[in-house]
Scaffold this motif. Structure first.
Motif, PDB file in Angstrom:
ATOM      1  N   ASP A  22       0.860  -1.187   0.000  1.00  0.00           N
ATOM      2  CA  ASP A  22       0.000   0.000   0.000  1.00  0.00           C
ATOM      3  C   ASP A  22       0.896   1.236   0.000  1.00  0.00           C
ATOM      4  O   ASP A  22       1.463   1.605   1.032  1.00  0.00           O
ATOM      5  N   THR A  27      -0.163   5.387   1.757  1.00  0.00           N
ATOM      6  CA  THR A  27      -1.263   4.856   2.564  1.00  0.00           C
ATOM      7  C   THR A  27      -2.085   5.941   3.264  1.00  0.00           C
ATOM      8  O   THR A  27      -3.276   5.789   3.472  1.00  0.00           O
ATOM      9  N   TYR A  31       2.865  -1.034   4.456  1.00  0.00           N
ATOM     10  CA  TYR A  31       2.372   0.325   4.292  1.00  0.00           C
ATOM     11  C   TYR A  31       3.548   1.249   3.995  1.00  0.00           C
ATOM     12  O   TYR A  31       4.564   1.211   4.703  1.00  0.00           O
TER      13      TYR A  31
END
Length: 266
Positions: free
Chosen positions: A78, A81, A104
């Motif tokens: 991700d 994020t 993340y």
């Protein structure tokens, strides 16, 4: 957003609004400063649908994560994020598949600090301070490599992040570099702001005072980010209309976010 965006990784700039903190404020969060709240109010005045748009974008993210996990992916990268907003990506993914690993990545140290505090008890997640503008640094980061095995399919999330890159920062090349790191069977989940449905020059002006500008793109321009992937049905659409699991909210036709999910087949 990194050195080219006016501040370096590891520096907290509280004198100017930051996109992640503006989003946090507009979504009802508390991890923001007065400068971010003023910018958020200006943005809402300039683009009255912004709050429903951001909620629709978050709902798209949730549906897309459930889709890729349901397709068998057990790793999620991700990038960009933003500040943690429940349910977070790992919470969404772990519902149907507790073995999903998540990395993340964000360039805001405030984001990293909050995410680390939230995830400190989870060995299946990593939080990385890095900038999407340097995709090699992202994929080669030791903490990314701790969570993500690039020999197995990965879901790459670029949700509401590429519109903070100018054309000069070559977002298509950024996506291409990230794509090259992904094996076949991986997915790209992407959403991006657009001015296709209304004149949003006033909204863009709000970000001229922020740490990253807002760069609206057309559907055709956004679709090019999916080069090298095969879009899954229904293709690239306004986010409320991507595989909705409930009736789209009122005024969905005004929402200036496109979203799509695509698979890398080779």
């Amino acid at each position: 957003m990194g050195q080219d965006g006016g501040f370096g990784i590891g520096e907290i700039d509280t004198s100017r609004p930051h996109p992640a903190r503006i989003y946090d404020y507009l979504l009802g969060g508390k991890d923001n400063y007065e400068v971010d709240r003023r910018a958020g109010d200006e943005l809402a005045a300039a683009a009255p649908e912004v709050r429903i748009g951001l909620r629709a974008n978050r709902a798209f993210l949730q549906r897309a994560v459930r889709y890729v996990v349901g397709s068998g992916v057990r790793q999620i990268l991700d990038v960009g994020t933003g500040l943690p907003t429940s349910p977070n990506v790992h919470e969404i993914a772990h519902g149907p598949a507790p073995d999903v690993r998540v990395a993340y990545v964000d360039n805001d140290p405030i984001v990293a600090a909050h995410a680390n505090a939230l995830l400190s008890s989870s060995g299946a997640t990593s939080v990385v301070l890095a900038d999407v503008r340097d995709p090699q640094a992202v994929v080669n980061h030791p903490e990314v490599r701790r969570a993500i095995d690039f020999d197995r399919p990965v879901a790459l999330l670029l949700v509401a992040v590429l519109h903070f890159l100018t054309d000069a920062e070559k977002p298509e090349q950024v996506v291409a570099a990230l794509r090259e790191a992904l094996p076949a069977g991986s997915f790209l989940v992407l959403s991006h702001a657009t001015g296709d449905f209304a004149d949003r020059s006033a909204a863009q002006a709000v970000y001229s005072k922020a740490t990253a500008t807002l760069n609206l793109r057309s559907r055709d321009e956004i679709e090019r980010f999916f080069d090298g992937f095969e879009l899954v049905e229904p293709g690239l659409v306004q986010v409320p209309f991507w595989r909705p699991d409930a009736p789209p909210p009122p005024r969905s036709g005004e929402i200036g976010f496109y979203g799509g999910v695509a698979r890398k087949t080779a």
